[in-house]
Design an enzyme around this catalytic site. Structure first.
Site, PDB file in Angstrom:
ATOM      1  N   GLY A  51      -4.942   8.159   5.368  1.00 37.94           N
ATOM      2  CA  GLY A  51      -3.998   9.017   6.076  1.00 37.94           C
ATOM      3  C   GLY A  51      -2.754   9.285   5.246  1.00 37.94           C
ATOM      4  NE  ARG A  92       6.174   6.555   0.836  1.00 41.45           N
ATOM      5  CZ  ARG A  92       5.276   6.346   1.797  1.00 41.45           C
ATOM      6  NH1 ARG A  92       4.179   5.634   1.543  1.00 41.45           N
ATOM      7  NH2 ARG A  92       5.451   6.854   3.014  1.00 41.45           N
ATOM      8  CD  GLN A 136       0.535   8.332   7.321  1.00 38.15           C
ATOM      9  OE1 GLN A 136       0.057   9.112   8.148  1.00 38.15           O
ATOM     10  NE2 GLN A 136      -0.104   7.254   6.897  1.00 38.15           N
ATOM     11  CG  ASP A 172       0.295   0.056   9.617  1.00 36.71           C
ATOM     12  OD1 ASP A 172      -0.092   0.903  10.446  1.00 36.71           O
ATOM     13  OD2 ASP A 172       0.725   0.351   8.493  1.00 36.71           O
ATOM     14  NE  ARG A 228      -2.663  -1.605   8.351  1.00 41.82           N
ATOM     15  CZ  ARG A 228      -2.328  -1.837   7.081  1.00 41.82           C
ATOM     16  NH1 ARG A 228      -2.460  -3.045   6.581  1.00 41.82           N
ATOM     17  NH2 ARG A 228      -1.853  -0.862   6.320  1.00 41.82           N
ATOM     18  CE  LYS A 245      -0.421   4.304  12.850  1.00 43.10           C
ATOM     19  NZ  LYS A 245       0.314   4.977  11.799  1.00 43.10           N
ATOM     20  NE  ARG A 257      -5.604   8.382  11.022  1.00 44.58           N
ATOM     21  CZ  ARG A 257      -5.008   7.507  10.216  1.00 44.58           C
ATOM     22  NH1 ARG A 257      -5.686   6.973   9.203  1.00 44.58           N
ATOM     23  NH2 ARG A 257      -3.762   7.165  10.408  1.00 44.58           N
ATOM     24  CE  LYS A 261      -3.299   0.958   3.499  1.00 46.28           C
ATOM     25  NZ  LYS A 261      -3.260   2.344   3.933  1.00 46.28           N
ATOM     26  CB  SER A 262       3.756   2.319   2.045  1.00 49.31           C
ATOM     27  OG  SER A 262       3.141   2.218   3.296  1.00 49.31           O
TER      28      SER A 262
HETATM   29  C1  S3P Z   1       2.437   4.793   6.238  1.00 46.94           C
HETATM   30  C2  S3P Z   1       3.057   5.095   7.408  1.00 46.94           C
HETATM   31  C3  S3P Z   1       2.577   4.657   8.728  1.00 46.94           C
HETATM   32  C4  S3P Z   1       1.562   3.527   8.606  1.00 46.94           C
HETATM   33  C5  S3P Z   1       0.552   3.769   7.535  1.00 46.94           C
HETATM   34  C6  S3P Z   1       1.228   3.952   6.192  1.00 46.94           C
HETATM   35  C7  S3P Z   1       3.020   5.309   4.979  1.00 46.94           C
HETATM   36  O1  S3P Z   1       1.970   5.740   9.395  1.00 46.94           O
HETATM   37  O2  S3P Z   1       0.905   3.321   9.846  1.00 46.94           O
HETATM   38  O3  S3P Z   1      -0.343   2.667   7.443  1.00 46.94           O
HETATM   39  O4  S3P Z   1       2.664   4.808   3.889  1.00 46.94           O
HETATM   40  O5  S3P Z   1       3.863   6.202   5.055  1.00 46.94           O
HETATM   41  P1  S3P Z   1       2.848   6.834  10.196  1.00 46.94           P
HETATM   42  O6  S3P Z   1       3.964   7.194   9.327  1.00 46.94           O
HETATM   43  O7  S3P Z   1       1.949   7.998  10.458  1.00 46.94           O
HETATM   44  O8  S3P Z   1       3.274   6.174  11.462  1.00 46.94           O
END
Ligand code: S3P
Length: 436
Positions: free
Chosen positions: A95, A27, A170, A317, A390, A344, A123, A22-23
């Site tokens: 988020g 990106r 993030q 996570d 999750r 979260k 959030r 996902k991350s």
């Molecule tokens: C993520 C960073 C994490 C993670 C989120 C995805 C990202 O959050 O919990 O599910 O893709 O950068 P934080 O960076 O706020 O801890």
């Protein structure tokens, strides 16, 4: 509303894979939009949150062609090519979308507005708004910029030296992205090893990003960013549910192929191994500038362990499903230094404790984590996902070892990060029924 109905008994066996990370998917679409040329992304996560990012980048003028739901051609508009969006940008439940995009938009020469679901509007956004304002960004938001909706006016940014108060990928990514549009050098120091996909991908695209230990720097690129040609690795955060499921369900042995094993993401593997889980990596290789492996896991005799400090951010996570593993482990498991769980998709300390207690787990919340005593023979119960993907999947895994018929209500939310979760479990042999 989707219900998952689970019963204990099915041994999990065979090979499977998990959807793209996902991350990295978020990106790839965002940064691909800034490149000069067409980026080709395979293995894209066809989940709700990443779809939100696709829609948002389109609203900023980026053409994105879908060869299939998991294969995208992103027609980069160049580093200065984003267009003023005609309406408010909707970040849905994501988020990562809102926090990274606010960094991307802070230094543009147009105005934009960001909002999201009720969940996202609860959030905290101050964590990104504050450093951006320190760079000269002109951002307005509810409660002095602490909550979305956010409004972003054009501003000339200047580089900043910023010590992250929390280890957050993030926030780190947001400041680094704004740094690409700032005058001078931006230096971010992180207190823990937050995931580094932003740095890896932008460096691969030729952006002036450098890393020295826990210090990351960015500055404005002098050359065009190169387009991406990548296959996104499988998401460790999705694999985690299968790792725990196979470790606790009797007579199980599974192989999950093509999972990203970036060391900033493998805290769950380290934690499960510390609890006695039999997990082996095979066929380690590199893909999309990220380490990848096939992961074999089999039924294991688990014991309790204590987790805190730097390890937490590398498995943040995965803590709800780690709690499920801990209910099956001999002795006490303690998770501390994980207060981030409270902000979260849900307050994951409260929701994990509340739902697992319905199933008879001996779990106590603390201000920054939980304490679990095991092993417990869990009992089936009606459980609720609370709109948290999750949590829904962690409860389903608990249902695989509980006595009776466990029901997870609100399970449609699993597709935020793991579309096909229920079918993957079924194919491995889980006794699971989906009801709409
Ligand atoms: C993520 C960073 C994490 C993670 C989120 C995805 C990202 O959050 O919990 O599910 O893709 O950068 P934080 O960076 O706020 O801890």
């Amino acid at each position: 509303m989707t219900k998952l109905i689970l019963q204990a008994g099915g041994a999990l066996t065979g090979h499977c894979s998990v959807p793209g990370d996902k991350s990295i998917s978020h990106r790839a679409v965002m940064f691909g939009g800034l490149a000069e040329g067409v980026s080709h992304v395979r293995g894209f996560l066809d989940g709700g949150d990443c779809r939100t990012t696709v829609a948002l980048m389109r609203a900023l003028g980026v053409q994105i062609d879908e060869v299939s739901p998991t294969e995208m051609l992103i027609h980069g508009r160049g580093f200065r090519g984003l267009q003023e969006p005609a309406t408010v940008l909707d970040c849905g439940n994501s988020g990562t979308t809102i926090r990274l995009v606010v960094g991307l938009l802070a230094g543009q020469d147009f105005t934009s507005f960001l909002t999201g679901s009720e969940q996202i509007r609860r959030r905290p956004m101050g964590r990104v708004v504050k450093p951006l304002r320190g760079m000269g960004a002109d951002i307005l938001g509810r409660q002095d910029g602490n909550y979305a909706p956010l409004g972003i006016r054009p501003a000339r940014l200047r580089g900043v030296e910023y010590d992250l108060p929390i280890a957050s990928a993030q926030v780190k990514s947001c400041v680094l992205l704004a740094g690409l549009y700032a005058n001078g050098l931006t230096v971010v120091r992180e207190p823990g090893p937050a995931r580094d996909h932003t740095e890896r991908m932008l460096m691969a695209m030729g952006a002036p990003i450098s890393v020295a230990g826990r210090t990351v720097m960015s500055e404005s690129p002098r050359h065009a960013l190169k387009p991406l040609d990548i296959t996104v690795p499988g998401d460790m955060s999705s694999a985690a549910f299968l790792l725990v499921a196979a470790a606790i369900a009797p007579d199980s042995r599974i192989m999950i192929t093509g999972v990203g094993v970036n060391p900033t993401r493998t805290g769950i593997v380290d934690a499960l191994q510390a609890m006695g889980a039999e997990i082996v990596y095979h066929n380690r290789r590199d893909q999309a500038g990220e380490p990848v492996a096939d992961i074999e896991v089999s039924t294991s005799a688990l014991h309790g362990a204590t987790f805190g400090g730097d390890a937490i951010v590398t498995m943040i996570d995965e803590l709800p499903v780690l709690a499920v593993a801990a209910t099956q482990a001999q002795g006490r498991t303690v998770v501390r230094n994980a207060a981030e769980l409270r902000v979260k998709e849900t307050d994951r300390i409260a929701t994990t404790v509340g739902e697992l207690r319905k199933m008879g787990a001996r779990i106590e919340p603390t201000h920054d984590g939980f304490i679990i005593d095991g092993p417990t023979r869990l009992r089936a119960a009606p459980t609720e996902a609370h709109g948290d993907h999750r949590l829904a999947m962690a409860l389903a895994v608990a249902g695989l070892v509980a006595e009776g018929r466990t029901v997870v209500y609100g399970a449609e939310v699993t597709s935020d990060s793991f579309p096909g979760f229920e079918f993957t479990l079924q194919a491995l042999g889980a006794d699971l029924v989906v009801e709409e």
